[in-house]
Design a protein around this motif. Structure first.
Motif, PDB file in Angstrom:
ATOM      1  N   ALA A 144       0.827  -1.203   0.000  1.00  0.00           N
ATOM      2  CA  ALA A 144       0.000   0.000   0.000  1.00  0.00           C
ATOM      3  C   ALA A 144       0.864   1.257   0.000  1.00  0.00           C
ATOM      4  O   ALA A 144       0.603   2.215  -0.742  1.00  0.00           O
ATOM      5  CB  ALA A 144      -0.928  -0.009   1.214  1.00  0.00           C
ATOM      6  N   ALA A 145       1.916   1.260   0.811  1.00  0.00           N
ATOM      7  CA  ALA A 145       2.802   2.426   0.866  1.00  0.00           C
ATOM      8  C   ALA A 145       3.491   2.656  -0.478  1.00  0.00           C
ATOM      9  O   ALA A 145       3.640   3.802  -0.925  1.00  0.00           O
ATOM     10  CB  ALA A 145       3.838   2.238   1.970  1.00  0.00           C
ATOM     11  N   SER A 146       3.903   1.572  -1.132  1.00  0.00           N
ATOM     12  CA  SER A 146       4.587   1.710  -2.424  1.00  0.00           C
ATOM     13  C   SER A 146       3.667   2.268  -3.496  1.00  0.00           C
ATOM     14  O   SER A 146       4.135   2.847  -4.481  1.00  0.00           O
ATOM     15  CB  SER A 146       5.146   0.353  -2.867  1.00  0.00           C
ATOM     16  N   ARG A 147       2.361   2.105  -3.300  1.00  0.00           N
ATOM     17  CA  ARG A 147       1.380   2.611  -4.262  1.00  0.00           C
ATOM     18  C   ARG A 147       0.831   3.968  -3.850  1.00  0.00           C
ATOM     19  O   ARG A 147      -0.097   4.481  -4.475  1.00  0.00           O
ATOM     20  CB  ARG A 147       0.240   1.606  -4.403  1.00  0.00           C
ATOM     21  N   GLY A 148       1.385   4.525  -2.781  1.00  0.00           N
ATOM     22  CA  GLY A 148       0.955   5.840  -2.352  1.00  0.00           C
ATOM     23  C   GLY A 148      -0.334   5.862  -1.568  1.00  0.00           C
ATOM     24  O   GLY A 148      -0.952   6.931  -1.412  1.00  0.00           O
ATOM     25  N   VAL A 149      -0.761   4.714  -1.058  1.00  0.00           N
ATOM     26  CA  VAL A 149      -1.986   4.643  -0.258  1.00  0.00           C
ATOM     27  C   VAL A 149      -1.679   5.128   1.157  1.00  0.00           C
ATOM     28  O   VAL A 149      -0.761   4.623   1.817  1.00  0.00           O
ATOM     29  CB  VAL A 149      -2.534   3.200  -0.212  1.00  0.00           C
ATOM     30  N   ALA A 150      -2.438   6.084   1.627  1.00  0.00           N
ATOM     31  CA  ALA A 150      -2.224   6.628   2.969  1.00  0.00           C
ATOM     32  C   ALA A 150      -2.890   5.744   4.016  1.00  0.00           C
ATOM     33  O   ALA A 150      -4.029   5.303   3.843  1.00  0.00           O
ATOM     34  CB  ALA A 150      -2.781   8.052   3.054  1.00  0.00           C
ATOM     35  N   PHE A 151      -2.172   5.479   5.081  1.00  0.00           N
ATOM     36  CA  PHE A 151      -2.748   4.732   6.204  1.00  0.00           C
ATOM     37  C   PHE A 151      -2.102   5.234   7.483  1.00  0.00           C
ATOM     38  O   PHE A 151      -1.056   5.886   7.466  1.00  0.00           O
ATOM     39  CB  PHE A 151      -2.541   3.225   6.046  1.00  0.00           C
ATOM     40  N   ARG A 152      -2.727   4.919   8.596  1.00  0.00           N
ATOM     41  CA  ARG A 152      -2.221   5.356   9.896  1.00  0.00           C
ATOM     42  C   ARG A 152      -1.377   4.251  10.520  1.00  0.00           C
ATOM     43  O   ARG A 152      -1.692   3.071  10.386  1.00  0.00           O
ATOM     44  CB  ARG A 152      -3.398   5.713  10.800  1.00  0.00           C
ATOM     45  N   TRP A 153      -0.330   4.668  11.242  1.00  0.00           N
ATOM     46  CA  TRP A 153       0.566   3.679  11.847  1.00  0.00           C
ATOM     47  C   TRP A 153      -0.100   2.930  12.995  1.00  0.00           C
ATOM     48  O   TRP A 153       0.267   1.786  13.271  1.00  0.00           O
ATOM     49  CB  TRP A 153       1.856   4.354  12.302  1.00  0.00           C
ATOM     50  N   ASP A 154      -1.096   3.550  13.657  1.00  0.00           N
ATOM     51  CA  ASP A 154      -1.787   2.791  14.704  1.00  0.00           C
ATOM     52  C   ASP A 154      -2.601   1.661  14.103  1.00  0.00           C
ATOM     53  O   ASP A 154      -2.813   0.625  14.744  1.00  0.00           O
ATOM     54  CB  ASP A 154      -2.649   3.704  15.588  1.00  0.00           C
ATOM     55  N   GLU A 155      -3.049   1.819  12.848  1.00  0.00           N
ATOM     56  CA  GLU A 155      -3.737   0.721  12.163  1.00  0.00           C
ATOM     57  C   GLU A 155      -2.773  -0.435  11.885  1.00  0.00           C
ATOM     58  O   GLU A 155      -3.134  -1.611  12.042  1.00  0.00           O
ATOM     59  CB  GLU A 155      -4.348   1.222  10.861  1.00  0.00           C
ATOM     60  N   PHE A 156      -1.558  -0.095  11.478  1.00  0.00           N
ATOM     61  CA  PHE A 156      -0.547  -1.127  11.211  1.00  0.00           C
ATOM     62  C   PHE A 156      -0.203  -1.893  12.492  1.00  0.00           C
ATOM     63  O   PHE A 156      -0.173  -3.131  12.500  1.00  0.00           O
ATOM     64  CB  PHE A 156       0.707  -0.469  10.630  1.00  0.00           C
ATOM     65  N   ILE A 157       0.014  -1.170  13.578  1.00  0.00           N
ATOM     66  CA  ILE A 157       0.356  -1.816  14.848  1.00  0.00           C
ATOM     67  C   ILE A 157      -0.795  -2.681  15.339  1.00  0.00           C
ATOM     68  O   ILE A 157      -0.596  -3.831  15.779  1.00  0.00           O
ATOM     69  CB  ILE A 157       0.730  -0.763  15.919  1.00  0.00           C
ATOM     70  N   SER A 158      -2.015  -2.171  15.268  1.00  0.00           N
ATOM     71  CA  SER A 158      -3.158  -2.952  15.745  1.00  0.00           C
ATOM     72  C   SER A 158      -3.384  -4.191  14.885  1.00  0.00           C
ATOM     73  O   SER A 158      -3.822  -5.229  15.381  1.00  0.00           O
ATOM     74  CB  SER A 158      -4.426  -2.093  15.777  1.00  0.00           C
ATOM     75  N   SER A 159      -3.066  -4.098  13.588  1.00  0.00           N
ATOM     76  CA  SER A 159      -3.176  -5.275  12.714  1.00  0.00           C
ATOM     77  C   SER A 159      -2.200  -6.357  13.144  1.00  0.00           C
ATOM     78  O   SER A 159      -2.550  -7.545  13.201  1.00  0.00           O
ATOM     79  CB  SER A 159      -2.918  -4.880  11.261  1.00  0.00           C
ATOM     80  N   LEU A 160      -0.974  -5.965  13.477  1.00  0.00           N
ATOM     81  CA  LEU A 160       0.035  -6.938  13.914  1.00  0.00           C
ATOM     82  C   LEU A 160      -0.326  -7.568  15.257  1.00  0.00           C
ATOM     83  O   LEU A 160       0.040  -8.713  15.524  1.00  0.00           O
ATOM     84  CB  LEU A 160       1.400  -6.260  14.039  1.00  0.00           C
ATOM     85  N   LEU A 161      -1.069  -6.829  16.095  1.00  0.00           N
ATOM     86  CA  LEU A 161      -1.390  -7.307  17.437  1.00  0.00           C
ATOM     87  C   LEU A 161      -2.767  -7.967  17.521  1.00  0.00           C
ATOM     88  O   LEU A 161      -3.271  -8.220  18.610  1.00  0.00           O
ATOM     89  CB  LEU A 161      -1.322  -6.136  18.431  1.00  0.00           C
TER      90      LEU A 161
ATOM     91  N   ALA B  36      -8.048   1.952   4.654  1.00  0.00           N
ATOM     92  CA  ALA B  36      -7.943   2.555   3.326  1.00  0.00           C
ATOM     93  C   ALA B  36      -7.934   1.492   2.233  1.00  0.00           C
ATOM     94  O   ALA B  36      -7.331   0.424   2.381  1.00  0.00           O
ATOM     95  CB  ALA B  36      -6.671   3.395   3.243  1.00  0.00           C
ATOM     96  N   VAL B  37      -8.640   1.781   1.137  1.00  0.00           N
ATOM     97  CA  VAL B  37      -8.647   0.876  -0.003  1.00  0.00           C
ATOM     98  C   VAL B  37      -7.216   0.694  -0.490  1.00  0.00           C
ATOM     99  O   VAL B  37      -6.487   1.666  -0.691  1.00  0.00           O
ATOM    100  CB  VAL B  37      -9.535   1.441  -1.129  1.00  0.00           C
ATOM    101  N   GLY B  38      -6.829  -0.550  -0.676  1.00  0.00           N
ATOM    102  CA  GLY B  38      -5.456  -0.839  -1.077  1.00  0.00           C
ATOM    103  C   GLY B  38      -4.625  -1.468   0.018  1.00  0.00           C
ATOM    104  O   GLY B  38      -3.547  -1.987  -0.244  1.00  0.00           O
ATOM    105  N   VAL B  39      -5.136  -1.444   1.258  1.00  0.00           N
ATOM    106  CA  VAL B  39      -4.486  -2.154   2.365  1.00  0.00           C
ATOM    107  C   VAL B  39      -5.300  -3.424   2.606  1.00  0.00           C
ATOM    108  O   VAL B  39      -6.377  -3.386   3.199  1.00  0.00           O
ATOM    109  CB  VAL B  39      -4.422  -1.297   3.643  1.00  0.00           C
ATOM    110  N   VAL B  40      -4.784  -4.536   2.130  1.00  0.00           N
ATOM    111  CA  VAL B  40      -5.588  -5.762   2.071  1.00  0.00           C
ATOM    112  C   VAL B  40      -5.426  -6.562   3.360  1.00  0.00           C
ATOM    113  O   VAL B  40      -4.691  -7.560   3.423  1.00  0.00           O
ATOM    114  CB  VAL B  40      -5.191  -6.614   0.848  1.00  0.00           C
ATOM    115  N   ILE B  41      -6.118  -6.134   4.414  1.00  0.00           N
ATOM    116  CA  ILE B  41      -6.040  -6.858   5.688  1.00  0.00           C
ATOM    117  C   ILE B  41      -7.438  -7.136   6.268  1.00  0.00           C
ATOM    118  O   ILE B  41      -7.552  -7.638   7.378  1.00  0.00           O
ATOM    119  CB  ILE B  41      -5.174  -6.100   6.723  1.00  0.00           C
ATOM    120  N   GLY B  42      -8.491  -6.830   5.518  1.00  0.00           N
ATOM    121  CA  GLY B  42      -9.836  -7.012   6.046  1.00  0.00           C
ATOM    122  C   GLY B  42     -10.146  -8.435   6.465  1.00  0.00           C
ATOM    123  O   GLY B  42     -10.857  -8.666   7.443  1.00  0.00           O
TER     124      GLY B  42
END
Length: 331
Positions: A93-110, A126-132
Protein backbone atom coordinates in the motif's frame (compact mmCIF):
# COMPACT_ATOMS: atom_id res chain seq x y z
CA UNK A 1 -3.30 -26.82 36.53
CA UNK A 2 -5.08 -29.88 37.84
CA UNK A 3 -4.60 -33.03 39.78
CA UNK A 4 -6.35 -34.99 37.03
CA UNK A 5 -4.20 -37.07 34.73
CA UNK A 6 -3.70 -35.75 31.24
CA UNK A 7 -4.73 -37.69 28.18
CA UNK A 8 -2.10 -38.60 25.60
CA UNK A 9 -1.79 -36.55 22.45
CA UNK A 10 -4.00 -38.19 19.79
CA UNK A 11 -2.60 -39.65 16.61
CA UNK A 12 -2.88 -37.64 13.41
CA UNK A 13 -6.41 -37.81 11.99
CA UNK A 14 -6.62 -37.03 8.26
CA UNK A 15 -10.37 -36.33 8.39
CA UNK A 16 -9.64 -33.28 10.55
CA UNK A 17 -7.33 -31.98 7.81
CA UNK A 18 -10.18 -32.66 5.40
CA UNK A 19 -12.58 -30.62 7.55
CA UNK A 20 -10.10 -27.74 7.37
CA UNK A 21 -9.73 -28.30 3.62
CA UNK A 22 -13.49 -28.11 3.19
CA UNK A 23 -13.48 -24.82 5.07
CA UNK A 24 -10.88 -23.16 2.83
CA UNK A 25 -12.52 -24.61 -0.29
CA UNK A 26 -15.77 -22.87 0.68
CA UNK A 27 -13.96 -19.56 1.21
CA UNK A 28 -12.35 -19.87 -2.23
CA UNK A 29 -15.70 -20.79 -3.79
CA UNK A 30 -17.24 -17.65 -2.35
CA UNK A 31 -14.40 -15.43 -3.53
CA UNK A 32 -13.61 -16.78 -6.98
CA UNK A 33 -16.58 -18.85 -8.18
CA UNK A 34 -19.64 -17.84 -6.16
CA UNK A 35 -22.05 -20.35 -7.64
CA UNK A 36 -23.27 -22.27 -4.59
CA UNK A 37 -26.52 -20.99 -3.02
CA UNK A 38 -24.78 -20.68 0.34
CA UNK A 39 -23.03 -18.01 2.37
CA UNK A 40 -19.80 -19.92 1.78
CA UNK A 41 -17.62 -17.22 3.31
CA UNK A 42 -19.37 -17.37 6.68
CA UNK A 43 -19.76 -21.14 6.53
CA UNK A 44 -16.09 -21.69 5.73
CA UNK A 45 -14.90 -19.45 8.55
CA UNK A 46 -17.30 -21.04 11.03
CA UNK A 47 -15.99 -24.49 10.05
CA UNK A 48 -12.48 -23.23 10.82
CA UNK A 49 -13.65 -21.86 14.17
CA UNK A 50 -15.43 -25.06 15.19
CA UNK A 51 -12.34 -27.16 14.46
CA UNK A 52 -10.10 -24.71 16.34
CA UNK A 53 -12.32 -24.81 19.41
CA UNK A 54 -12.40 -28.60 19.37
CA UNK A 55 -8.62 -28.87 19.07
CA UNK A 56 -7.67 -26.13 21.53
CA UNK A 57 -10.02 -27.43 24.23
CA UNK A 58 -8.38 -30.82 23.91
CA UNK A 59 -4.86 -29.38 24.04
CA UNK A 60 -5.49 -27.15 27.06
CA UNK A 61 -7.88 -29.18 29.20
CA UNK A 62 -7.55 -32.85 28.18
CA UNK A 63 -3.91 -33.14 27.14
CA UNK A 64 -3.17 -30.36 29.70
CA UNK A 65 -0.38 -28.87 27.65
CA UNK A 66 1.62 -26.38 29.79
CA UNK A 67 0.76 -22.80 28.92
CA UNK A 68 4.31 -21.86 27.96
CA UNK A 69 4.36 -24.68 25.43
CA UNK A 70 0.83 -23.80 24.28
CA UNK A 71 1.81 -20.20 23.55
CA UNK A 72 5.06 -21.19 21.87
CA UNK A 73 3.23 -23.60 19.58
CA UNK A 74 0.57 -21.02 18.70
CA UNK A 75 3.21 -18.38 18.02
CA UNK A 76 5.29 -20.68 15.80
CA UNK A 77 2.15 -21.74 13.94
CA UNK A 78 0.58 -18.32 13.41
CA UNK A 79 3.01 -15.44 13.70
CA UNK A 80 5.77 -15.93 11.09
CA UNK A 81 3.59 -15.96 7.98
CA UNK A 82 1.10 -13.53 9.53
CA UNK A 83 3.76 -10.90 10.24
CA UNK A 84 5.17 -11.30 6.73
CA UNK A 85 1.72 -10.95 5.22
CA UNK A 86 0.74 -7.85 7.22
CA UNK A 87 4.07 -6.16 6.43
CA UNK A 88 3.56 -7.07 2.76
CA UNK A 89 0.03 -5.65 2.73
CA UNK A 90 1.01 -2.34 4.28
CA UNK A 91 4.30 -2.17 2.38
CA UNK A 92 2.49 -2.70 -0.92
CA UNK A 93 0.00 0.00 0.00
CA UNK A 94 2.80 2.43 0.87
CA UNK A 95 4.59 1.71 -2.42
CA UNK A 96 1.38 2.61 -4.26
CA UNK A 97 0.96 5.84 -2.35
CA UNK A 98 -1.99 4.64 -0.26
CA UNK A 99 -2.22 6.63 2.97
CA UNK A 100 -2.75 4.73 6.20
CA UNK A 101 -2.22 5.36 9.90
CA UNK A 102 0.57 3.68 11.85
CA UNK A 103 -1.79 2.79 14.70
CA UNK A 104 -3.74 0.72 12.16
CA UNK A 105 -0.55 -1.13 11.21
CA UNK A 106 0.36 -1.82 14.85
CA UNK A 107 -3.16 -2.95 15.75
CA UNK A 108 -3.18 -5.28 12.71
CA UNK A 109 0.03 -6.94 13.91
CA UNK A 110 -1.39 -7.31 17.44
CA UNK A 111 -4.71 -8.88 16.34
CA UNK A 112 -6.63 -5.85 17.60
CA UNK A 113 -7.76 -4.36 14.31
CA UNK A 114 -11.45 -5.17 14.77
CA UNK A 115 -11.53 -3.02 17.92
CA UNK A 116 -8.71 -0.48 17.68
CA UNK A 117 -8.42 2.25 16.46
CA UNK A 118 -11.94 2.95 17.65
CA UNK A 119 -12.81 5.44 14.92
CA UNK A 120 -12.61 2.92 12.08
CA UNK A 121 -13.23 -0.80 11.77
CA UNK A 122 -11.06 -3.33 9.99
CA UNK A 123 -13.11 -2.96 6.82
CA UNK A 124 -12.76 0.82 7.10
CA UNK A 125 -9.05 0.56 6.35
CA UNK A 126 -7.94 2.56 3.33
CA UNK A 127 -8.65 0.88 0.00
CA UNK A 128 -5.46 -0.84 -1.08
CA UNK A 129 -4.49 -2.15 2.37
CA UNK A 130 -5.59 -5.76 2.07
CA UNK A 131 -6.04 -6.86 5.69
CA UNK A 132 -9.84 -7.01 6.05
CA UNK A 133 -9.92 -10.81 6.03
CA UNK A 134 -7.63 -11.01 9.07
CA UNK A 135 -10.65 -10.28 11.31
CA UNK A 136 -11.10 -14.05 11.65
CA UNK A 137 -7.53 -14.44 12.96
CA UNK A 138 -8.28 -11.73 15.51
CA UNK A 139 -11.25 -13.78 16.72
CA UNK A 140 -9.17 -16.94 16.99
CA UNK A 141 -6.40 -15.27 18.96
CA UNK A 142 -8.88 -13.64 21.34
CA UNK A 143 -10.59 -16.98 21.90
CA UNK A 144 -7.26 -18.75 22.50
CA UNK A 145 -6.40 -16.12 25.09
CA UNK A 146 -9.74 -16.59 26.85
CA UNK A 147 -9.32 -20.36 26.89
CA UNK A 148 -5.76 -20.19 28.20
CA UNK A 149 -6.85 -17.84 30.99
CA UNK A 150 -9.54 -20.33 31.93
CA UNK A 151 -6.86 -23.02 32.03
CA UNK A 152 -5.02 -20.94 34.63
CA UNK A 153 -7.99 -20.78 36.97
CA UNK A 154 -10.04 -23.90 36.26
CA UNK A 155 -8.52 -27.33 36.61
CA UNK A 156 -11.61 -29.39 35.90
CA UNK A 157 -12.33 -30.02 32.24
CA UNK A 158 -16.05 -30.24 32.99
CA UNK A 159 -16.11 -26.86 34.78
CA UNK A 160 -14.04 -25.32 31.98
CA UNK A 161 -16.59 -26.68 29.52
CA UNK A 162 -19.39 -25.06 31.49
CA UNK A 163 -17.50 -21.74 31.44
CA UNK A 164 -16.94 -21.99 27.68
CA UNK A 165 -20.62 -22.78 27.22
CA UNK A 166 -21.54 -19.65 29.17
CA UNK A 167 -19.21 -17.56 27.00
CA UNK A 168 -20.67 -19.12 23.85
CA UNK A 169 -24.19 -18.32 25.09
CA UNK A 170 -23.09 -14.71 25.57
CA UNK A 171 -21.83 -14.64 21.96
CA UNK A 172 -25.11 -16.02 20.67
CA UNK A 173 -26.98 -13.47 22.76
CA UNK A 174 -24.91 -10.68 21.22
CA UNK A 175 -25.76 -12.05 17.76
CA UNK A 176 -29.43 -12.04 18.68
CA UNK A 177 -29.26 -8.48 20.00
CA UNK A 178 -27.29 -7.22 16.99
CA UNK A 179 -29.72 -8.91 14.60
CA UNK A 180 -32.79 -7.41 16.21
CA UNK A 181 -31.63 -4.05 17.57
CA UNK A 182 -28.77 -3.23 15.21
CA UNK A 183 -25.09 -4.21 15.30
CA UNK A 184 -22.35 -2.46 17.22
CA UNK A 185 -19.42 -0.96 15.32
CA UNK A 186 -17.76 -4.36 15.08
CA UNK A 187 -20.86 -5.86 13.49
CA UNK A 188 -20.82 -9.63 13.19
CA UNK A 189 -17.03 -9.96 12.85
CA UNK A 190 -16.30 -8.96 16.44
CA UNK A 191 -15.20 -11.65 18.86
CA UNK A 192 -18.32 -11.02 20.95
CA UNK A 193 -20.40 -12.65 18.18
CA UNK A 194 -18.07 -14.52 15.81
CA UNK A 195 -16.38 -16.68 18.46
CA UNK A 196 -19.59 -18.65 19.09
CA UNK A 197 -18.76 -21.78 17.00
CA UNK A 198 -15.23 -21.94 18.46
CA UNK A 199 -16.42 -21.69 22.06
CA UNK A 200 -19.34 -24.06 21.46
CA UNK A 201 -17.09 -26.74 19.98
CA UNK A 202 -14.65 -26.45 22.88
CA UNK A 203 -17.45 -26.53 25.44
CA UNK A 204 -19.09 -29.57 23.84
CA UNK A 205 -15.83 -31.50 23.81
CA UNK A 206 -15.11 -30.81 27.47
CA UNK A 207 -18.65 -31.48 28.67
CA UNK A 208 -18.49 -34.86 26.90
CA UNK A 209 -15.16 -35.67 28.54
CA UNK A 210 -16.76 -37.37 31.59
CA UNK A 211 -17.76 -40.20 29.30
CA UNK A 212 -15.81 -41.85 26.51
CA UNK A 213 -16.04 -38.95 24.09
CA UNK A 214 -14.89 -40.85 21.02
CA UNK A 215 -17.09 -43.91 21.48
CA UNK A 216 -20.71 -44.70 22.05
CA UNK A 217 -22.18 -42.02 19.81
CA UNK A 218 -24.15 -42.72 16.67
CA UNK A 219 -21.94 -42.81 13.58
CA UNK A 220 -24.53 -40.63 11.85
CA UNK A 221 -24.34 -37.67 14.24
CA UNK A 222 -21.39 -36.02 12.46
CA UNK A 223 -22.67 -36.27 8.86
CA UNK A 224 -26.21 -35.29 9.81
CA UNK A 225 -25.04 -32.37 11.93
CA UNK A 226 -22.68 -31.17 9.19
CA UNK A 227 -25.30 -31.37 6.44
CA UNK A 228 -27.94 -29.70 8.63
CA UNK A 229 -25.39 -27.05 9.63
CA UNK A 230 -24.50 -26.33 6.00
CA UNK A 231 -28.19 -25.87 5.15
CA UNK A 232 -28.42 -23.19 7.85
CA UNK A 233 -26.13 -21.06 5.67
CA UNK A 234 -28.27 -21.45 2.54
CA UNK A 235 -29.22 -18.28 0.71
CA UNK A 236 -32.61 -16.96 1.72
CA UNK A 237 -32.80 -18.68 5.09
CA UNK A 238 -33.79 -16.73 8.19
CA UNK A 239 -30.84 -14.98 9.84
CA UNK A 240 -31.38 -16.96 13.05
CA UNK A 241 -30.39 -20.22 11.34
CA UNK A 242 -27.02 -18.89 10.19
CA UNK A 243 -26.17 -16.94 13.33
CA UNK A 244 -27.70 -19.04 16.09
CA UNK A 245 -28.37 -22.61 14.90
CA UNK A 246 -25.59 -23.26 12.38
CA UNK A 247 -22.72 -22.71 14.86
CA UNK A 248 -24.30 -25.22 17.26
CA UNK A 249 -24.64 -27.88 14.57
CA UNK A 250 -21.06 -27.40 13.33
CA UNK A 251 -19.78 -27.70 16.90
CA UNK A 252 -21.67 -30.97 17.32
CA UNK A 253 -20.50 -32.27 13.97
CA UNK A 254 -16.77 -31.71 14.54
CA UNK A 255 -16.97 -33.35 17.97
CA UNK A 256 -18.44 -36.55 16.54
CA UNK A 257 -16.11 -36.93 13.56
CA UNK A 258 -13.99 -39.65 15.15
CA UNK A 259 -16.98 -41.96 15.60
CA UNK A 260 -18.55 -41.08 12.24
CA UNK A 261 -19.15 -43.69 9.56
CA UNK A 262 -16.01 -44.98 7.83
CA UNK A 263 -17.32 -43.69 4.51
CA UNK A 264 -17.81 -40.16 5.84
CA UNK A 265 -14.34 -40.07 7.38
CA UNK A 266 -12.89 -41.47 4.14
CA UNK A 267 -14.63 -38.69 2.20
CA UNK A 268 -13.08 -36.04 4.40
CA UNK A 269 -9.73 -37.83 4.15
CA UNK A 270 -9.54 -37.57 0.36
CA UNK A 271 -6.12 -36.33 -0.68
CA UNK A 272 -7.31 -33.08 -2.34
CA UNK A 273 -9.15 -32.05 0.83
CA UNK A 274 -6.33 -32.98 3.19
CA UNK A 275 -3.82 -31.09 1.05
CA UNK A 276 -6.05 -28.02 1.04
CA UNK A 277 -6.26 -28.39 4.81
CA UNK A 278 -2.49 -28.56 5.06
CA UNK A 279 -2.09 -25.38 3.01
CA UNK A 280 -5.18 -23.64 4.40
CA UNK A 281 -3.53 -21.03 6.63
CA UNK A 282 -1.17 -19.69 3.97
CA UNK A 283 -3.92 -19.98 1.40
CA UNK A 284 -6.40 -18.03 3.52
CA UNK A 285 -3.92 -15.21 4.05
CA UNK A 286 -2.56 -14.86 0.52
CA UNK A 287 -5.73 -15.41 -1.51
CA UNK A 288 -7.17 -12.04 -0.48
CA UNK A 289 -5.05 -9.76 -2.72
CA UNK A 290 -5.90 -11.98 -5.70
CA UNK A 291 -9.57 -11.88 -4.74
CA UNK A 292 -9.46 -8.09 -4.72
CA UNK A 293 -7.80 -8.11 -8.17
CA UNK A 294 -9.91 -10.90 -9.68
CA UNK A 295 -11.89 -8.61 -12.02
CA UNK A 296 -8.76 -7.12 -13.60
CA UNK A 297 -6.39 -10.08 -13.20
CA UNK A 298 -4.97 -11.32 -16.53
CA UNK A 299 -6.84 -14.49 -17.37
CA UNK A 300 -9.79 -13.71 -15.12
CA UNK A 301 -11.00 -15.47 -11.98
CA UNK A 302 -9.47 -18.85 -12.86
CA UNK A 303 -6.02 -17.34 -13.28
CA UNK A 304 -6.45 -15.33 -10.07
CA UNK A 305 -7.25 -18.40 -7.98
CA UNK A 306 -4.38 -20.32 -9.63
CA UNK A 307 -2.00 -17.48 -8.76
CA UNK A 308 -3.35 -17.40 -5.21
CA UNK A 309 -2.71 -21.13 -4.90
CA UNK A 310 0.83 -20.77 -6.23
CA UNK A 311 1.58 -17.95 -3.81
CA UNK A 312 0.18 -19.99 -0.92
CA UNK A 313 2.35 -23.00 -1.81
CA UNK A 314 5.46 -20.83 -1.86
CA UNK A 315 4.42 -19.38 1.50
CA UNK A 316 3.76 -22.79 3.00
CA UNK A 317 6.85 -24.65 1.80
CA UNK A 318 9.38 -21.81 2.01
CA UNK A 319 8.11 -19.89 5.03
CA UNK A 320 5.33 -21.38 7.14
CA UNK A 321 6.50 -24.99 7.45
CA UNK A 322 10.28 -24.49 7.76
CA UNK A 323 10.04 -21.58 10.21
CA UNK A 324 7.48 -23.39 12.37
CA UNK A 325 9.63 -26.52 12.39
CA UNK A 326 12.76 -24.58 13.32
CA UNK A 327 10.98 -22.73 16.15
CA UNK A 328 9.44 -25.93 17.49
CA UNK A 329 12.85 -27.61 17.58
CA UNK A 330 14.82 -24.75 19.10
CA UNK A 331 12.34 -22.87 21.28
Amino acid sequence: MSSHASTPEPAHQPHLDGWRGLAIALVLENHFIHRLPLNCQKLGVDLFFALSGFLMAGILFLQRQPLDRFYKRRISRIFPVFVVYVCFAYGLAASRGVAFRWDEFISSLLFLRTYWPTDTGIHGTAVGVVIGHTWSLNVEEHAYLMMSLLALGIGSAWRAGAALLALAAACLTCSLVYSTLGPARTGFIGTETAAAPLLLAGAYRLLRSRRAADTGGSPWIAPVALVAGVLCYASGTHWSLERLVGPVLLAVGVNHLTEATAGFRALLSLRPLTLLGLWSYSLYLWQQPFYDLRRVFPGGHAAAVAAAMACALVSYYLLERPVRGWLNRHW
